[in-house]
Design an enzyme around this catalytic site. Sequence first.
Site, PDB file in Angstrom:
ATOM      1  N   PRO A 283       0.819  -1.216   0.000  1.00  0.00           N
ATOM      2  CA  PRO A 283       0.000   0.000   0.000  1.00  0.00           C
ATOM      3  C   PRO A 283       0.851   1.264   0.000  1.00  0.00           C
ATOM      4  O   PRO A 283       1.877   1.336   0.683  1.00  0.00           O
ATOM      5  CB  PRO A 283      -0.783  -0.117   1.317  1.00  0.00           C
ATOM      6  CG  PRO A 283       0.089  -0.960   2.194  1.00  0.00           C
ATOM      7  CD  PRO A 283       0.819  -1.910   1.296  1.00  0.00           C
ATOM      8  N   ARG A 285      -0.785   4.908  -1.432  1.00  0.00           N
ATOM      9  CA  ARG A 285      -1.778   5.984  -1.311  1.00  0.00           C
ATOM     10  C   ARG A 285      -2.657   5.836  -0.069  1.00  0.00           C
ATOM     11  O   ARG A 285      -2.846   6.791   0.693  1.00  0.00           O
ATOM     12  CB  ARG A 285      -2.654   5.976  -2.576  1.00  0.00           C
ATOM     13  CG  ARG A 285      -3.608   7.138  -2.707  1.00  0.00           C
ATOM     14  CD  ARG A 285      -4.447   6.988  -3.975  1.00  0.00           C
ATOM     15  NE  ARG A 285      -3.633   6.968  -5.179  1.00  0.00           N
ATOM     16  CZ  ARG A 285      -3.200   8.048  -5.822  1.00  0.00           C
ATOM     17  NH1 ARG A 285      -3.531   9.248  -5.392  1.00  0.00           N
ATOM     18  NH2 ARG A 285      -2.466   7.940  -6.920  1.00  0.00           N
ATOM     19  N   CYS A 353       2.195  29.139 -14.107  1.00  0.00           N
ATOM     20  CA  CYS A 353       1.816  29.695 -15.407  1.00  0.00           C
ATOM     21  C   CYS A 353       1.126  28.667 -16.296  1.00  0.00           C
ATOM     22  O   CYS A 353       1.589  28.388 -17.413  1.00  0.00           O
ATOM     23  CB  CYS A 353       3.049  30.261 -16.089  1.00  0.00           C
ATOM     24  SG  CYS A 353       3.802  31.577 -15.140  1.00  0.00           S
ATOM     25  N   GLU A 354       0.084  28.080 -15.810  1.00  0.00           N
ATOM     26  CA  GLU A 354      -0.737  27.141 -16.572  1.00  0.00           C
ATOM     27  C   GLU A 354      -2.182  27.366 -16.160  1.00  0.00           C
ATOM     28  O   GLU A 354      -2.470  27.444 -14.955  1.00  0.00           O
ATOM     29  CB  GLU A 354      -0.401  25.673 -16.235  1.00  0.00           C
ATOM     30  CG  GLU A 354       1.040  25.269 -16.411  1.00  0.00           C
ATOM     31  CD  GLU A 354       1.439  25.107 -17.860  1.00  0.00           C
ATOM     32  OE1 GLU A 354       0.586  24.710 -18.679  1.00  0.00           O
ATOM     33  OE2 GLU A 354       2.601  25.410 -18.168  1.00  0.00           O
TER      34      GLU A 354
HETATM   35  C1  LIG Z   1       4.404  -1.849  -8.042  1.00  0.00           C
HETATM   36  C2  LIG Z   1       3.583  -0.920  -7.220  1.00  0.00           C
HETATM   37  N1  LIG Z   1       3.268  -1.294  -5.977  1.00  0.00           N
HETATM   38  C3  LIG Z   1       2.553  -0.482  -5.170  1.00  0.00           C
HETATM   39  C4  LIG Z   1       2.113   0.745  -5.616  1.00  0.00           C
HETATM   40  C5  LIG Z   1       1.320   1.603  -4.677  1.00  0.00           C
HETATM   41  O1  LIG Z   1       0.065   1.856  -5.153  1.00  0.00           O
HETATM   42  P1  LIG Z   1      -0.943   2.730  -4.258  1.00  0.00           P
HETATM   43  O2  LIG Z   1      -0.211   3.963  -3.894  1.00  0.00           O
HETATM   44  O3  LIG Z   1      -2.081   2.985  -5.141  1.00  0.00           O
HETATM   45  O4  LIG Z   1      -1.287   1.904  -3.070  1.00  0.00           O
HETATM   46  C6  LIG Z   1       2.412   1.167  -6.911  1.00  0.00           C
HETATM   47  C7  LIG Z   1       1.929   2.461  -7.425  1.00  0.00           C
HETATM   48  O5  LIG Z   1       1.168   2.553  -8.334  1.00  0.00           O
HETATM   49  C8  LIG Z   1       3.170   0.303  -7.743  1.00  0.00           C
HETATM   50  O6  LIG Z   1       3.507   0.675  -8.973  1.00  0.00           O
END
Ligand SMILES: Cc1ncc(COP(=O)(O)O)c(C=O)c1O
Length: 425
Positions: A283, A285, A353-354
Amino acid sequence: MSGTGDIFGLFPAGTTRDADGTLVVGGCRLDDLAREYGTPVMVVAEGALRDRARAYREKLAARWPASQVVFASKAFACTAVQRLMVSEGLWIDVAGGGEIVTALAAGADPATLVLHGNAKTTEEIELAVRSGVGTVVVDNVDDIDRLEATVPPGRVQGCLVRVIPGVQASTHAAHATGHEGVKFGLSPAVARRAAARIEASPRLRMDGLHTHVGSQILVADELAAAVAPLAALGRYPVYDLGGGLGARYTYTDHPPSLDDYLDALIGAARAHLPGDARILIEPGRSMVADNAVTVYTVTTIKPSATPAAPTFVAVDGGMGDNMEVALVGQRFEATIADRVGGGEPVTVVGRHCESGDVLSTDVPLRDPKVGDLLVVPVTGAYCFTMSNNYNGARRIPVVFADGGRARLVVRREEWSDLLVRDVAG
Ligand SMILES: Cc1ncc(COP(=O)(O)O)c(C=O)c1O
């Protein structure tokens, strides 16, 4: 989409409001932190982050004892976050040489690092082998060539093979990584051949299989759907099921709870994987996103010029510290730090600047004024790691707040930092 929920619910666990209405994160008033560290500043609720890491470890172990949570450090790769994860017993997923360097600086045991990358360079493979990185996730056959050329005689490098599971996740196209034709991993037939090559190599050890179907996934069954395709490739000691659980950014997001996600994933593991296998999850995010907020200062307000035009509330940051909006259209909510809830819809924009430098559209703010502190919650994932110097912006500091005490863990860049790599003289 207009924000119409309780924004308080998007803040880190333990967030409160002082008697005057000012938001308090990790026991620290956000106006005090802004005064001390300046704005923009990212504030991490350290205790809430630690609780999340612990919950991940305990809940996974309760369902599958031979398991390991591996923090996907690409989501927030500063040493303070990596060190916290290490202290909670997590391993660290490193995507490339730079994250190996920060993870080692954070005190991670190299044996607990899992190296990813669809285009690892020879330099990165050499760094990984030299550092004793425990697991290299083979993403292409050139990884195998490079490893065989690098691992010294007498050493054996643990490997996983990344498999494309053929799962189309219902997330932004840029976040989906499990479907056919994606640049990551190997199709099952090629993965089978790669595994056979690793098994035949005296310098490599075929530990098992890896998969990852994408990021910001809000349907648990899509994450669990990647398990059966791995099982079809045979029995191995290790299966790494990746990350991907979505975070709650807006009132309309309803990600599965950690329990529901793990029930679905481990339910699939029970149905398909050998009972004596070790399961890893990665994990990123969902570990960090909602445990941090970014505090800005309102620099100017441009009232709506025509009935069709929004009122622009502009702040002192933007796409330099939060690329998620520009990159994948992620919606964020926002509030004035001492006037939470209510107000009229405005568009919060950054200083870059976008025209795409927008933090939040159609977001209600109560009586915004120049000089106000504006707070965007759920900025803990991928904002720090994708921050940049566009328009000469200095990358912003990170402050850990816990129990009413704050400490700076990443300083703001100085103007002089912008010249450090510029060697033209
Ligand atoms: C190989 C791999 N593992 C884990 C993750 C973590 O994903 P997330 O941040 O969605 O949990 C990613 C990100 O996309 C990834 O590329």
